[in-house]
Design a protein around this motif. Structure first.
Motif, PDB file in Angstrom:
ATOM      1  N   TYR A 218      11.599 -10.624   2.622  1.00  0.00           N
ATOM      2  CA  TYR A 218      12.762 -10.607   3.502  1.00  0.00           C
ATOM      3  C   TYR A 218      12.331 -10.008   4.832  1.00  0.00           C
ATOM      4  CZ  TYR A 218      17.408  -9.357   5.268  1.00  0.00           C
ATOM      5  OH  TYR A 218      18.527  -9.237   6.038  1.00  0.00           O
TER       6      TYR A 218
ATOM      7  N   SER B  59      20.486  -7.137   3.644  1.00  0.00           N
ATOM      8  CA  SER B  59      20.733  -8.571   3.662  1.00  0.00           C
ATOM      9  C   SER B  59      22.209  -8.862   3.889  1.00  0.00           C
ATOM     10  CB  SER B  59      20.296  -9.204   2.338  1.00  0.00           C
ATOM     11  OG  SER B  59      20.787 -10.526   2.247  1.00  0.00           O
TER      12      SER B  59
ATOM     13  N   VAL C 217      14.803  -1.099   7.545  1.00  0.00           N
ATOM     14  CA  VAL C 217      14.930  -2.519   7.222  1.00  0.00           C
ATOM     15  C   VAL C 217      16.403  -2.886   7.104  1.00  0.00           C
ATOM     16  CG1 VAL C 217      14.450  -4.293   5.501  1.00  0.00           C
ATOM     17  CG2 VAL C 217      12.696  -2.608   6.087  1.00  0.00           C
TER      18      VAL C 217
ATOM     19  N   THR D 295      10.417  -6.142   1.143  1.00  0.00           N
ATOM     20  CA  THR D 295      10.703  -5.900   2.554  1.00  0.00           C
ATOM     21  C   THR D 295       9.367  -5.783   3.284  1.00  0.00           C
ATOM     22  OG1 THR D 295      10.673  -3.486   2.368  1.00  0.00           O
ATOM     23  CG2 THR D 295      12.763  -4.613   1.897  1.00  0.00           C
TER      24      THR D 295
ATOM     25  N   ARG E  42      15.437  -5.268  11.515  1.00  0.00           N
ATOM     26  CA  ARG E  42      15.707  -3.874  11.229  1.00  0.00           C
ATOM     27  C   ARG E  42      16.990  -3.459  11.944  1.00  0.00           C
ATOM     28  NH1 ARG E  42      11.020  -1.541   9.064  1.00  0.00           N
ATOM     29  NH2 ARG E  42      11.802   0.563   9.503  1.00  0.00           N
TER      30      ARG E  42
END
Length: 489
Positions: free
Chosen positions: A279, A162, A159, A174, A283
């Motif tokens: 969120y 941010s 992931v 996530t 990735r």
């Protein structure tokens, strides 16, 4: 833990010798494909997998669990809306724990099978984290060092962190964590408008969660054409979702049991709150801990740079899957892994990746699928084309199914009529797009597709309508037809 398979065994070697011909770092779909290909060519092969679970992203956190949940949501939605067929139903209830338990059982079955493939094949399977010491040596989290003549890196993705510092104020979910929820939130804010975001949005909304989706671009699924994205946005709003596009996030907070974000939309600041925030902004390649610089492997923003033969800047090291791209799609990872394994085994007969038929499917309802060129991409590359579309709202089988959202679209070479792209937003679009993939694989023209028999009434016959329209518009000259016939003979 090391699982020994095959006949090669473990032999003590001098320091200047290689333990293996090929070490594959990563045991997901791409890594397994590379290892199987190399081992089948009689190369001494090992797979090193350091994840807590075995299976790779598609099985554990991607394709399979999300599609299992989306299908459950579709069944619930159909049960709640049977009136069009003259069927009456009461309130449809559900047990979320059982929905998730079915998903978990399916994933365990898939993952167990992949673990079995890895441990029972003609290569060695090693459970450990790996990082490079030099161009031919990796060190394992067990303390062991292994040397190989060649490597394939297929470590997948994680992931994305941010890029907005203020989001650290939120204890957000996530996509990985959303798949592990024990109970549904009453309300949810989803940040993002790509395939992950829209699939989760519809899943949660159809399970009675109040969903607000916030997308930075002017439309969701920005890689698709605008007419495609608009269909999905219309359906989402009809199903009760709130969709904001063309936004800029400005702040976030968490207070009194709620989580909130503020953003600019149409020159105004908007503030929204919900029980949870998801969120879903993508990735990144999982390469940070590999010490690739010590192996001489060049990267760009953590993505391994590889050529069309899947070879990196270190000529004996190859890459496959999400860690290298350019497309994060499982069947492409498999093809890349097979190409890497083949090219290590047979360097004089290299296999090169061809992305002409790259395709993508988003498993919302309606499903969204494409192959090769969109109009947006054709315009960006200055590729001439002719396009025609046909709506499901005017198609017999889809009308019977009450599945009238969306359309199919074909792009064709304006001189020869060869199909150069296709899009479907509609019922089982992910299945329907394969007709165009097959047609493009054989380089068919729209005239040939239009002439191909299609059973009535079927969803697939809808492709004949834009094909017929384009065939009438595009009339190749006799010389062009002769040249084409020679090329195909």
């Amino acid at each position: 833990m090391r699982l020994k398979t095959g006949a090669s065994g473990f032999m003590l070697k001098a320091m200047n010798e290689f333990d293996y011909d090929v070490i594959v770092v990563g045991g997901g779909s791409g890594g397994y494909a590379a290892a199987r290909t190399a081992a089948n060519a009689d190369l001494r092969t090992a797979v090193v997998e350091g994840g807590k679970e075995v299976g790779g992203l598609c099985i554990l956190r991607g394709c399979m669990p999300t599609k299992a949940l989306l299908y459950a949501a579709e069944v619930k939605h159909l049960a709640e809306h049977p009136a069009a067929w003259g069927i009456q139903s009461g309130k449809v209830s559900f047990d979320f724990a059982k929905v998730m338990a079915r998903k978990d059982a399916l994933i365990k079955e898939f993952a167990d099978y992949r673990a079995q493939q890895l441990s029972e094949n003609t290569f060695t399977f090693i459970r450990a984290q790996a990082s490079f010491v030099d161009a031919h040596t990796i060190t394992l989290s067990t303390g062991e060092k292994l040397r190989a003549r060649n490597f394939v890196i297929s470590t997948g993705s994680v992931v994305a962190p941010s890029p907005l510092p203020f989001l650290s104020k939120l204890d957000y979910l996530t996509s990985d964590e959303a798949l592990m929820l024990k109970k549904l939130p009453k309300s949810l804010i989803i940040l993002g408008g790509g395939s992950v975001a829209v699939e989760f949005a519809q899943f949660f909304a159809r399970f009675d969660v109040k969903v607000t989706l916030i997308q930075r671009s002017p439309h969701v699924l920005h890689e698709f054409d605008t007419d495609t994205s608009e269909v999905l946005e219309k359906v989402f709003k009809r199903e009760g979702m709130t969709v904001y596009t063309n936004t800029t996030l400005t702040d976030a907070w968490q207070t009194n049991g709620l989580k909130g974000v503020s953003f600019l939309h149409e020159a105004k600041e908007v503030r929204v709150e919900a029980e949870e925030v998801l969120y879903a902004l993508g990735r990144v390649p999982n390469t940070k801990s590999l010490n690739l610089d010590k192996a001489g492997v060049e990267v760009e923003d953590r993505r391994i740079i590889a050529n069309e033969e899947m070879q990196t800047s270190a000529k004996h090291i190859y890459a496959a899957g999400d860690c290298t791209g350019p497309y994060e799609i499982v069947h492409i990872a498999v093809m890349q892994g097979e190409a890497a394994g083949h090219n290590i085994a047979f360097p004089d007969k290299p296999r090169r990746m061809d992305y002409r038929l790259v395709n993508s499917v988003v498993f919302t309802e309606p499903q969204v699928a494409m192959v090769a060129l969109t109009e947006k991409e054709a315009l960006r590359q200055n590729i001439p084309y002719r396009a025609a579309s046909y709506p499901f709202a005017d198609h017999g089988k889809s009308m019977i199914m009450e599945a009238k959202d969306g359309f199919v679209k074909l792009l064709a070479n304006p001189e020869t009529g060869e199909i150069i792209g296709g899009c479907c937003v509609g019922p089982v679009g992910g299945e329907l797009i394969h007709e165009i993939i097959a047609a493009m694989y054989k380089r068919m023209t729209v005239k040939e597709l239009a002439a191909m028999p299609h059973y009535h009434p079927t969803l697939a016959e809808i492709w004949t309508y834009p094909a017929e329209e384009l065939a009438l518009e595009i009339q190749p000259s006799p010389v062009e037809l002769t040249d084409r016939q020679k090329a195909l003979s």
